[in-house]
Design a protein around this motif. Structure first.
Motif, PDB file in Angstrom:
ATOM      1  N   LEU A 188       7.566  -2.275   8.797  1.00 58.46           N
ATOM      2  CA  LEU A 188       7.594  -2.067   7.359  1.00 58.46           C
ATOM      3  C   LEU A 188       6.588  -0.997   6.952  1.00 58.46           C
ATOM      4  O   LEU A 188       6.872  -0.141   6.101  1.00 58.46           O
ATOM      5  CB  LEU A 188       7.289  -3.392   6.650  1.00 58.46           C
ATOM      6  CG  LEU A 188       7.702  -3.542   5.192  1.00 58.46           C
ATOM      7  CD1 LEU A 188       9.175  -3.229   5.003  1.00 58.46           C
ATOM      8  CD2 LEU A 188       7.399  -4.959   4.713  1.00 58.46           C
ATOM      9  N   GLU A 189       5.413  -1.029   7.576  1.00 62.96           N
ATOM     10  CA  GLU A 189       4.378  -0.048   7.262  1.00 62.96           C
ATOM     11  C   GLU A 189       4.837   1.377   7.613  1.00 62.96           C
ATOM     12  O   GLU A 189       4.606   2.330   6.837  1.00 62.96           O
ATOM     13  CB  GLU A 189       3.085  -0.383   8.010  1.00 62.96           C
ATOM     14  CG  GLU A 189       2.417  -1.680   7.556  1.00 62.96           C
ATOM     15  CD  GLU A 189       3.044  -2.921   8.172  1.00 62.96           C
ATOM     16  OE1 GLU A 189       4.052  -2.790   8.929  1.00 62.96           O
ATOM     17  OE2 GLU A 189       2.549  -4.030   7.898  1.00 62.96           O
ATOM     18  N   GLU A 190       5.521   1.527   8.752  1.00 63.03           N
ATOM     19  CA  GLU A 190       6.011   2.849   9.148  1.00 63.03           C
ATOM     20  C   GLU A 190       7.094   3.338   8.192  1.00 63.03           C
ATOM     21  O   GLU A 190       7.165   4.536   7.864  1.00 63.03           O
ATOM     22  CB  GLU A 190       6.534   2.793  10.582  1.00 63.03           C
ATOM     23  CG  GLU A 190       5.450   2.602  11.633  1.00 63.03           C
ATOM     24  CD  GLU A 190       6.035   2.359  13.014  1.00 63.03           C
ATOM     25  OE1 GLU A 190       7.103   1.710  13.096  1.00 63.03           O
ATOM     26  OE2 GLU A 190       5.433   2.793  14.017  1.00 63.03           O
ATOM     27  N   SER A 191       7.958   2.419   7.760  1.00 61.10           N
ATOM     28  CA  SER A 191       9.014   2.799   6.818  1.00 61.10           C
ATOM     29  C   SER A 191       8.422   3.258   5.497  1.00 61.10           C
ATOM     30  O   SER A 191       8.901   4.218   4.887  1.00 61.10           O
ATOM     31  CB  SER A 191       9.963   1.610   6.589  1.00 61.10           C
ATOM     32  OG  SER A 191      10.696   1.315   7.761  1.00 61.10           O
ATOM     33  N   ILE A 192       7.363   2.567   5.040  1.00 65.38           N
ATOM     34  CA  ILE A 192       6.699   2.988   3.802  1.00 65.38           C
ATOM     35  C   ILE A 192       6.086   4.368   3.985  1.00 65.38           C
ATOM     36  O   ILE A 192       6.233   5.251   3.125  1.00 65.38           O
ATOM     37  CB  ILE A 192       5.617   1.960   3.404  1.00 65.38           C
ATOM     38  CG1 ILE A 192       6.251   0.621   3.021  1.00 65.38           C
ATOM     39  CG2 ILE A 192       4.772   2.488   2.242  1.00 65.38           C
ATOM     40  CD1 ILE A 192       5.255  -0.484   2.766  1.00 65.38           C
ATOM     41  N   VAL A 239      18.005 -13.131  12.872  1.00 61.76           N
ATOM     42  CA  VAL A 239      16.603 -12.718  12.977  1.00 61.76           C
ATOM     43  C   VAL A 239      16.445 -11.501  13.885  1.00 61.76           C
ATOM     44  O   VAL A 239      15.559 -10.667  13.670  1.00 61.76           O
ATOM     45  CB  VAL A 239      15.710 -13.892  13.456  1.00 61.76           C
ATOM     46  CG1 VAL A 239      15.762 -15.043  12.479  1.00 61.76           C
ATOM     47  CG2 VAL A 239      16.096 -14.358  14.846  1.00 61.76           C
ATOM     48  N   MET A 240      17.309 -11.365  14.885  1.00 59.34           N
ATOM     49  CA  MET A 240      17.205 -10.202  15.771  1.00 59.34           C
ATOM     50  C   MET A 240      17.626  -8.919  15.059  1.00 59.34           C
ATOM     51  O   MET A 240      17.324  -7.819  15.524  1.00 59.34           O
ATOM     52  CB  MET A 240      18.062 -10.420  17.008  1.00 59.34           C
ATOM     53  CG  MET A 240      17.473 -11.426  18.001  1.00 59.34           C
ATOM     54  SD  MET A 240      15.908 -10.853  18.714  1.00 59.34           S
ATOM     55  CE  MET A 240      16.454  -9.474  19.698  1.00 59.34           C
ATOM     56  N   ALA A 241      18.325  -9.057  13.921  1.00 59.01           N
ATOM     57  CA  ALA A 241      18.727  -7.877  13.157  1.00 59.01           C
ATOM     58  C   ALA A 241      17.606  -7.356  12.269  1.00 59.01           C
ATOM     59  O   ALA A 241      17.725  -6.269  11.700  1.00 59.01           O
ATOM     60  CB  ALA A 241      19.951  -8.211  12.298  1.00 59.01           C
ATOM     61  N   VAL A 242      16.505  -8.102  12.171  1.00 58.95           N
ATOM     62  CA  VAL A 242      15.396  -7.711  11.301  1.00 58.95           C
ATOM     63  C   VAL A 242      14.460  -6.779  12.069  1.00 58.95           C
ATOM     64  O   VAL A 242      14.023  -7.118  13.176  1.00 58.95           O
ATOM     65  CB  VAL A 242      14.618  -8.955  10.812  1.00 58.95           C
ATOM     66  CG1 VAL A 242      13.450  -8.535   9.915  1.00 58.95           C
ATOM     67  CG2 VAL A 242      15.552  -9.895  10.066  1.00 58.95           C
ATOM     68  N   PRO A 243      14.150  -5.625  11.517  1.00 59.92           N
ATOM     69  CA  PRO A 243      13.224  -4.714  12.208  1.00 59.92           C
ATOM     70  C   PRO A 243      11.886  -5.395  12.491  1.00 59.92           C
ATOM     71  O   PRO A 243      11.341  -6.103  11.652  1.00 59.92           O
ATOM     72  CB  PRO A 243      13.049  -3.572  11.204  1.00 59.92           C
ATOM     73  CG  PRO A 243      14.276  -3.608  10.365  1.00 59.92           C
ATOM     74  CD  PRO A 243      14.652  -5.046  10.248  1.00 59.92           C
ATOM     75  N   GLY A 244      11.383  -5.179  13.699  1.00 67.47           N
ATOM     76  CA  GLY A 244      10.095  -5.745  14.073  1.00 67.47           C
ATOM     77  C   GLY A 244      10.166  -7.130  14.683  1.00 67.47           C
ATOM     78  O   GLY A 244       9.140  -7.671  15.120  1.00 67.47           O
ATOM     79  N   ILE A 245      11.351  -7.718  14.733  1.00 67.97           N
ATOM     80  CA  ILE A 245      11.522  -9.049  15.327  1.00 67.97           C
ATOM     81  C   ILE A 245      12.143  -8.892  16.713  1.00 67.97           C
ATOM     82  O   ILE A 245      13.292  -8.473  16.842  1.00 67.97           O
ATOM     83  CB  ILE A 245      12.405  -9.950  14.452  1.00 67.97           C
ATOM     84  CG1 ILE A 245      11.816 -10.104  13.052  1.00 67.97           C
ATOM     85  CG2 ILE A 245      12.582 -11.317  15.107  1.00 67.97           C
ATOM     86  CD1 ILE A 245      10.504 -10.805  12.989  1.00 67.97           C
ATOM     87  N   GLY A 246      11.358  -9.208  17.738  1.00 67.55           N
ATOM     88  CA  GLY A 246      11.847  -9.131  19.111  1.00 67.55           C
ATOM     89  C   GLY A 246      12.267 -10.491  19.623  1.00 67.55           C
ATOM     90  O   GLY A 246      12.201 -11.504  18.926  1.00 67.55           O
ATOM     91  N   THR A 264       0.844  -1.194   0.000  1.00 68.30           N
ATOM     92  CA  THR A 264       0.000   0.000   0.000  1.00 68.30           C
ATOM     93  C   THR A 264       0.881   1.246   0.000  1.00 68.30           C
ATOM     94  O   THR A 264       1.822   1.342   0.795  1.00 68.30           O
ATOM     95  CB  THR A 264      -0.912   0.005   1.240  1.00 68.30           C
ATOM     96  OG1 THR A 264      -1.720  -1.174   1.223  1.00 68.30           O
ATOM     97  CG2 THR A 264      -1.812   1.223   1.241  1.00 68.30           C
ATOM     98  N   PRO A 265       0.607   2.217  -0.867  1.00 69.50           N
ATOM     99  CA  PRO A 265       1.470   3.409  -0.962  1.00 69.50           C
ATOM    100  C   PRO A 265       1.414   4.251   0.303  1.00 69.50           C
ATOM    101  O   PRO A 265       0.477   4.141   1.108  1.00 69.50           O
ATOM    102  CB  PRO A 265       0.902   4.157  -2.167  1.00 69.50           C
ATOM    103  CG  PRO A 265      -0.503   3.700  -2.293  1.00 69.50           C
ATOM    104  CD  PRO A 265      -0.510   2.273  -1.845  1.00 69.50           C
ATOM    105  N   PRO A 266       2.399   5.103   0.512  1.00 71.08           N
ATOM    106  CA  PRO A 266       2.474   5.898   1.752  1.00 71.08           C
ATOM    107  C   PRO A 266       1.216   6.710   2.021  1.00 71.08           C
ATOM    108  O   PRO A 266       0.773   6.800   3.180  1.00 71.08           O
ATOM    109  CB  PRO A 266       3.685   6.816   1.502  1.00 71.08           C
ATOM    110  CG  PRO A 266       4.520   6.101   0.505  1.00 71.08           C
ATOM    111  CD  PRO A 266       3.573   5.347  -0.372  1.00 71.08           C
ATOM    112  N   GLU A 267       0.627   7.283   0.995  1.00 72.65           N
ATOM    113  CA  GLU A 267      -0.526   8.167   1.198  1.00 72.65           C
ATOM    114  C   GLU A 267      -1.784   7.419   1.633  1.00 72.65           C
ATOM    115  O   GLU A 267      -2.739   8.031   2.114  1.00 72.65           O
ATOM    116  CB  GLU A 267      -0.805   8.980  -0.070  1.00 72.65           C
ATOM    117  CG  GLU A 267      -1.230   8.155  -1.285  1.00 72.65           C
ATOM    118  CD  GLU A 267      -0.061   7.705  -2.143  1.00 72.65           C
ATOM    119  OE1 GLU A 267      -0.262   7.405  -3.331  1.00 72.65           O
ATOM    120  OE2 GLU A 267       1.076   7.659  -1.595  1.00 72.65           O
ATOM    121  N   LEU A 268      -1.795   6.079   1.491  1.00 75.19           N
ATOM    122  CA  LEU A 268      -2.962   5.306   1.907  1.00 75.19           C
ATOM    123  C   LEU A 268      -2.721   4.511   3.188  1.00 75.19           C
ATOM    124  O   LEU A 268      -3.639   3.845   3.681  1.00 75.19           O
ATOM    125  CB  LEU A 268      -3.394   4.340   0.789  1.00 75.19           C
ATOM    126  CG  LEU A 268      -3.881   4.963  -0.529  1.00 75.19           C
ATOM    127  CD1 LEU A 268      -4.396   3.874  -1.464  1.00 75.19           C
ATOM    128  CD2 LEU A 268      -4.963   6.006  -0.272  1.00 75.19           C
TER     129      LEU A 268
END
Length: 634
Positions: A230-234, A532-539, A180-184
């Motif tokens: 990922l959504e925040e980065s977009i 896996v801990m280096a991936v954003p969003g993975i705790g 989904t594009p940033p504006e949506l």
């Protein structure tokens, strides 16, 4: 047992179940090999019936060839719409099976870079066809695009498309955030009118993941160490691969391909699609750029499954495979390393009947020798000197004037004696120097045939030939080592073939699966806590779930001691040796091409050595003659 009816009231016989989802179940039709039935778990809403009816009315064959539009409604016994009749797409796979090497090897074992580019072009054509009838895909995601073994593409889930029917806008009510594009981002999509520009964003994400080995354009490493989803980065426009990535505080994940691995026009379209300025490229622009890219592809000289843009100076896939240890494309190993060197006879021809270069024999000219004249010996002069001195002393006593004559004679004898001694010393030194010079020239002449530039070039060429001849033995040694480590290889392959996208792991949905793939984590084999801990969003909790799943996969491994060697590992060995052979043969071609010039240089040097020999011999002869003239032996 499920029973459905067609619009004519006749029973539509359902065959085997071929799929089941949250909304319904898909069946094969017993009486047709070209159709399938999707039966919903609940009766269709009036809004869905209205949209399906509108889609059934689309008669444009160009779009129907690229999108699986519904063909008719299906009803239950109460004449309520409960399903749709649609084309049966057999042999197709979700496009995300093309992304990473592990999933691609299973679904498309022979796919190479050309296949990916062609599939991308065909996907853009499908989007363009949908847009041409005034519709919008809306819910763009990698589960709504299917790819065949011929790289043809079909869009599915067409009942979610947005279109106008009888003047009414029929919304696409859903969407996947990572497309989904940033504006949506964060908006209520069920009430939002979509545009082709929104589709263009999702198409660009699909193409990026397809061409960049499953990496998502916004799944990068945050330089400020923020843990953004990922959504925040977009939403913030943090395109990890763009020219402005560093300014935006992000960089590509480890081992990611640079945009420069693509052609410059395609790389620029991605910049336009994900950058903060400019208009997103349309599907027609992608068609043109990707078709041009496919026409420009050249085959790698090392690995025949590698193709890359002709604008690049070297194969990016060779570098990527060397760094990652992965085989990216194809199930066929490169040509086996040749068992002999006879396949390139022209290169090695100079090694046959090598003619050694020696200094040419040159006659030594006779030096102009000084004439020998009889001279008094040194002892005679000294005897005469002392006699004259003896005569001078009495003369001084008797009459000093009488002493002048013998004294003058004594002085003359002394001068003669001392001058002759100096001359002898100088001549002996000159002789010794000339003799040493000749010995040095002779030594240089003896070693010349081995040490000249041509001889060294021949030895270098022979060394390259020996290296090529040794490659088959090196291959055998590597295969023996592979057999020794076969249990580990089989276990690794078992882990590599078990994909995260097909597993049910707590806390891992489509967004996190894509984020993991963007960091090269596609299968159980790729999972380690550090990665896996280096991936954003993975705790830590999600990491524990992934590690636990990996352990469960490994426990199911069964070793097969008599199984053939892993073809992928064999292919990797052959690719490495083929690359080495190509390097050696390149050096050999250059070395063989330089031999004529080096032979000319060596022949010129040989003539110079012969001349030095002649000059040294003449100098020695002159020194001998000078000694003989003084009655001295050399």
């Amino acid at each position: 047992m499920v029973v459905v009816y067609g619009a004519n009231g006749q029973v539509v016989p359902l065959g085997d179940r071929i799929g089941r989802g949250g909304e319904g179940t898909v069946y094969r039709l017993s009486a047709s090999s070209y159709q399938a039935a999707k039966v919903f778990h609940q009766p269709m809403s009036p809004q869905r019936v209205q949209k399906v009816t509108a889609l059934i009315g689309v008669t444009d064959e160009s779009v129907r060839k690229l999108a699986a539009f519904p063909q008719s409604l299906l009803y239950n016994g109460e004449r309520l719409p409960v399903g749709i009749l649609m084309p049966l797409l057999e042999g197709y796979h979700d496009i995300h099976h093309l992304y990473g090497p592990s999933s691609r090897r299973q679904a498309f074992p022979s796919a190479d870079w050309r296949f990916l580019v062609r599939a991308g072009t065909n996907m853009a054509r499908a989007f363009s066809a949908v847009h041409a009838i005034g519709a919008v895909v809306g819910d763009v995601n990698h589960g709504s695009v299917l790819v065949s073994p011929q790289a043809t593409v079909q869009l599915i889930d067409t009942d979610s498309f947005q279109l106008r029917h009888n003047g009414q806008l029929l919304h696409c009510r859903v969407g996947v955030p990572m497309f989904t594009p940033p504006e949506l981002q964060g908006r209520d999509l069920s009430r939002t009118e979509r545009t082709t520009q929104h589709d263009d964003f999702g198409l660009a994400v699909l193409l990026f993941q397809l061409l960049m080995q499953g990496r998502h354009p916004y799944a990068g490493v945050q330089l400020d160490q923020r843990d953004l989803s990922l959504e925040e980065s977009i939403k913030q426009g943090r395109f990890a691969y763009g020219d402005q990535a560093h300014r935006l505080g992000v960089k590509p994940p480890p081992s990611a391909l640079p945009l420069a691995s693509l052609s410059p026009p395609v790389a620029q379209l991605f910049e336009n699609a994900f950058g903060r300025s400019g208009t997103r490229p349309s599907s027609t622009q992608w068609i043109s750029a990707l078709a041009t890219l496919e026409r420009s592809l050249v085959n790698c000289g090392v690995n025949r499954s590698h193709h890359f843009a002709s604008s690049l100076q070297s194969c990016p896939w060779c570098s990527f495979e060397s760094a990652s240890g992965l085989q990216l494309f194809g199930d066929v190993a490169p040509p086996r390393v040749a068992a002999s060197w006879s396949s390139s006879p022209d290169v090695w021809q100079p090694l046959v009947n090598v003619q050694t270069i020696h200094p040419p024999p040159m006659p030594v000219a006779q030096a102009a020798l000084p004439a020998a004249a009889p001279t008094s010996s040194a002892s005679t002069v000294w005897v005469l000197f002392w006699c004259l001195i003896g005569a001078t002393v009495p003369a001084l006593v008797v009459d000093p004037t009488l002493a002048a004559v013998p004294f003058a004679g004594a002085v003359v004898c002394l001068l003669l004696a001392t001058t002759k001694s100096g001359r002898r010393f100088q001549l002996r030194r000159a002789y010794a120097s000339a003799k040493k010079g000749l010995e040095k020239a002779e030594s240089l002449s003896r070693s010349f045939s081995h040490d000249n530039v041509y001889a060294k070039a021949i030895r270098d060429l022979q060394g390259l030939k020996d290296a090529v001849d040794a490659l088959p033995a090196e291959r055998d040694a590597k295969l023996r080592a592979l057999r020794t480590n076969e249990e580990r290889t089989q276990r690794d392959n078992h882990l590599k073939s078990t994909l995260i996208m097909r597993a049910s792991i707590s806390g891992i949905g489509s967004s996190r699966t894509s984020a993991l793939a963007s960091y090269g984590i596609e299968s159980a084999y790729d999972i380690t806590r550090h990665r896996v801990m280096a991936v954003p969003g993975i705790g830590p909790k999600t990491a524990d779930n992934l590690l636990a799943w990996r352990d469960s996969v490994e426990r199911r491994f069964v070793f097969r001691p008599n199984a053939p060697l892993d073809p992928t590992a064999v292919a990797r060995i052959d690719a490495e040796l083929a690359k080495e052979r190509t390097r050696i043969m390149g050096e050999a071609q250059r070395a063989a091409g330089a031999l004529p010039q080096k032979r000319q240089l060596a022949e010129a040097e040989a003539a110079e050595v012969a001349m030095r020999m002649q000059e040294a011999a003449m100098e020695l002869q002159q020194a001998e003659a000078a000694l003989n003239a003084l009655g001295m032996r050399p």
